[in-house]
Design a protein around this motif. Structure first.
Motif: not given
Lengths: 51, 232
Positions: A1-4, A6, A8, A11-12, A14-16, A18-20, A22, B42, B45, B48, B95, B102, B106
């Motif tokens: 599976m692609f996600g396992t 890469t 992580p 990505y985590m 960046a997501a958290y 940017i979110g926090i 903003v 991953v 996410i 959030f 958001l 994001i 992946p």
């Protein structure tokens, strides 16, 4: 599976991140705006009272 | 003035409390939530992304209700709260799109896809932005309030479409994992953590809505008093 395959963490982060950021930035703007509006409210009230 | 100072201190205290609670929830989700069988780490996410999405949809529902109130009761207060809920809704929708993008890179291999869920969510963001631009471009008054309210009701209609998009169309986005017939497909521990993060995000949204509404009312009141001072 692609996600396992890469890493992580970026990505985590960046997501958290940017979110926090903003949410905090908008909150900070509103709190700072409140201070300015209160000062303006007093100024306008004093301007009306002195006439 | 004393009431105003108390209100401002309460606003700050509540803001610190809701963000502290949310911070704890996100820390717990990142550190202690079990890994996903297919996506590994991953997927975290989700804690959030999904709360952001639901808060954005709730903002739209609040906007629709307030808009109907504005139309039928002609309430200027409801019009102010409407503008605040549109701003808060726009933030959470953006958001949702950013964190979703994001997460998509992946897991799907792409930053974006024109599937029904993503496209209708992007539409929601554009509708919110259009509402705010429209509201800002008109002079304050009952006509602006009524026209904005009509737009607010239309925005509310997009949310059921976004929700049903994954069942009405074949989409890249996964179908519902929580609210589905036969019960949730998620691990119970994941569901508990997700629900807690959802509560935290809704509390942040509610606090932002309240804070912004008070600021907008204050702004309108200052402008009104300033005009009446200058006209005498």
């Amino acid at each position: 599976m692609f996600g396992t395959q890469t890493d992580p963490v970026p990505y985590m982060a960046a997501a958290y991140g940017i979110g926090i950021f903003v949410l905090l930035a908008y909150s900070g703007w509103q709190l700072s705006l409140r201070k300015k509006l209160r000062a303006l409210e007093i100024a306008v009230h004093e301007g009306a009272t002195n006439r | 003035m004393i009431d105003a100072r108390k209100q401002d201190r309460l606003t700050l205290a509540l803001g610190i409390a809701v963000f502290a609670f949310a911070g704890l929830c996100w820390f717990y989700a990142l550190k202690f939530a079990p890994p996903d069988a297919a996506q590994g780490e991953v997927y975290r996410i989700i804690y959030f992304h999904v709360p952001s999405a639901i808060t954005a949809f709730l903002s739209s529902a609040v906007l629709a209700v307030l808009s109907l109130w504005t139309l039928f009761k002609r309430s200027p207060t409801a019009a102010v709260w409407s503008k605040a809920s549109a701003e808060v809704g726009l933030i959470f929708t953006v958001l949702t799109l950013v964190t979703g993008s994001i997460w998509g890179r992946p897991t799907w291999g792409v930053w974006w896809d024109w599937d029904a869920r993503l496209t209708t969510t992007l539409l929601l963001a554009l509708l919110y932005a259009g509402y705010l631009i429209f509201t800002s471009s008109m002079s304050p008054g009952p006509q602006r309030d009524r026209m904005s309210a009509a737009l607010g009701v239309i925005i509310g209609l997009d949310v059921p479409i976004i929700y049903k998009s994954v069942t009405w169309w074949r989409t890249l986005h996964q179908p519902p994992s929580l609210l589905r017939s036969g019960g949730s497909s998620m691990d119970p521990d994941m569901v508990k953590i997700l629900m807690t993060c959802l509560v935290a995000m809704i509390l942040i949204g509610a606090w932002l809505l309240w804070t912004r509404s008070v600021n907008l009312k204050l702004q309108a009141s200052i402008e009104e008093h300033s005009h009446s001072v200058h006209s005498h």
